[in-house]
Write a protein that holds these residues in place. Structure first.
Motif, PDB file in Angstrom:
ATOM      1  N   TYR A  37       0.853  -1.156   0.008  1.00 50.50           N
ATOM      2  CA  TYR A  37      -0.095   0.167   0.210  1.00 50.50           C
ATOM      3  C   TYR A  37       0.984   1.135  -0.042  1.00 50.50           C
ATOM      4  O   TYR A  37       1.939   1.175   0.484  1.00 50.50           O
ATOM      5  N   GLN A  39       0.843   5.299   0.945  1.00 48.98           N
ATOM      6  CA  GLN A  39       0.326   6.411   1.777  1.00 48.98           C
ATOM      7  C   GLN A  39       0.878   7.696   1.653  1.00 48.98           C
ATOM      8  O   GLN A  39       1.866   8.095   2.400  1.00 48.98           O
ATOM      9  N   SER A  42      -1.448  13.023   2.207  1.00 48.00           N
ATOM     10  CA  SER A  42      -2.915  13.158   2.372  1.00 48.00           C
ATOM     11  C   SER A  42      -3.382  12.090   3.490  1.00 48.00           C
ATOM     12  O   SER A  42      -4.487  12.267   4.152  1.00 48.00           O
ATOM     13  N   GLY A  43      -2.644  10.969   3.599  1.00 48.93           N
ATOM     14  CA  GLY A  43      -3.066  10.012   4.550  1.00 48.93           C
ATOM     15  C   GLY A  43      -3.932   8.823   4.139  1.00 48.93           C
ATOM     16  O   GLY A  43      -3.797   7.777   4.916  1.00 48.93           O
ATOM     17  N   GLU A  44      -4.624   8.768   3.048  1.00 46.76           N
ATOM     18  CA  GLU A  44      -5.230   7.635   2.648  1.00 46.76           C
ATOM     19  C   GLU A  44      -4.313   6.423   2.357  1.00 46.76           C
ATOM     20  O   GLU A  44      -3.211   6.583   2.085  1.00 46.76           O
ATOM     21  N   LEU A  45      -4.834   5.332   2.400  1.00 44.86           N
ATOM     22  CA  LEU A  45      -4.071   3.969   1.970  1.00 44.86           C
ATOM     23  C   LEU A  45      -4.585   3.476   0.613  1.00 44.86           C
ATOM     24  O   LEU A  45      -5.640   3.350   0.316  1.00 44.86           O
TER      25      LEU A  45
END
Lengths: 114, 112
Positions: A37, A39, A42-45
């Motif tokens: 993944y 990241q 912005s923090g999303e996976l």
């Protein structure tokens, strides 16, 4: 014990260089799944790839490639001709049916300098 | 492409207050999860949910935490009495039978 090790805490390269992110896993299960993944800041996976334990074929997707080697319990990720937009934290993760969860590595922070 | 939707994107709460984090998983997925990530650290498993019950939970998921699927579409995580150390990004995920995980974009919880 189940474990995912990403030994590289941070990697910094100049744009257009190739870079390999290492992932070593431990499991006694014969059936398992490995994931990568991304990241971004912005923090999303963001899902990159899933590979099951019976499929040792390497995979290439554009500038990304993955090298899965059961003999060394490794699932390494290479970015060819890196770009600034590749800057992110990259996580390797392991899933086994025996405990119904993803086990995550600590992540590798990749910095691509222009 | 189907998405896992999490709301709110950011929640600030006072210590001791209850919070509910909401998730709408992908409609044909059967397995649901909550993970959390304390800032700068690895992603940690909290709980998995299948067939309307918890299938696995971690040591982090103590009596202060609960999950619910109240109406067949939402999947919620409740923290009964928040502590400062609950501040983290909370990710909801759902998956198919072939382990195709999809994560939501996360809820950043800040406990003050």
């Amino acid at each position: 014990a189940q474990k995912v090790t990403q030994a590289q805490t941070e990697i910094s390269v100049v744009e257009k260089e190739d870079v390999t992110l290492d992932c070593v896993y431990e499991t006694r299960d014969t059936t398992y799944y490995l994931f990568w993944y991304k990241q971004p800041p912005s923090g999303e996976l963001v899902f990159l790839i899933r590979r099951n334990s019976f499929d040792e074929q390497n995979e290439i997707s554009g500038r990304y490639s993955w090298n899965f080697q059961k003999s060394t319990s490794s699932f390494n990720f290479t970015i060819t001709a890196s770009q600034v937009v590749d800057s992110a934290v990259y996580f390797c993760a392991l899933y086994m049916d025996s405990n119904y969860q993803l086990i995550w590595g600590a992540g590798t922070k990749l910095i691509i300098k222009p | 492409e189907p998405e896992v939707t999490q709301t709110p994107s950011h929640q600030v709460t006072q210590m001791g207050q209850e919070v509910i984090l909401r998730c709408v998983p992908i409609s044909n997925h059967l397995y649901f999860y909550w993970y959390r990530q304390i800032l700068g650290q690895k992603v940690e498993f909290l709980v998995s949910f299948y067939n309307n019950e918890i299938s696995e939970k971690s040591e982090i998921f103590d009596d202060q935490f609960s999950v619910e699927r109240p109406d067949g579409s939402n999947f919620t995580l409740k923290i009964r009495s928040t502590k400062l150390e609950d501040s983290a990004m909370y990710f909801c995920a759902s998956r198919t039978n072939n382990y195709g995980y999809t994560f939501g974009s996360g809820t950043r919880l800040t406990v003050v």
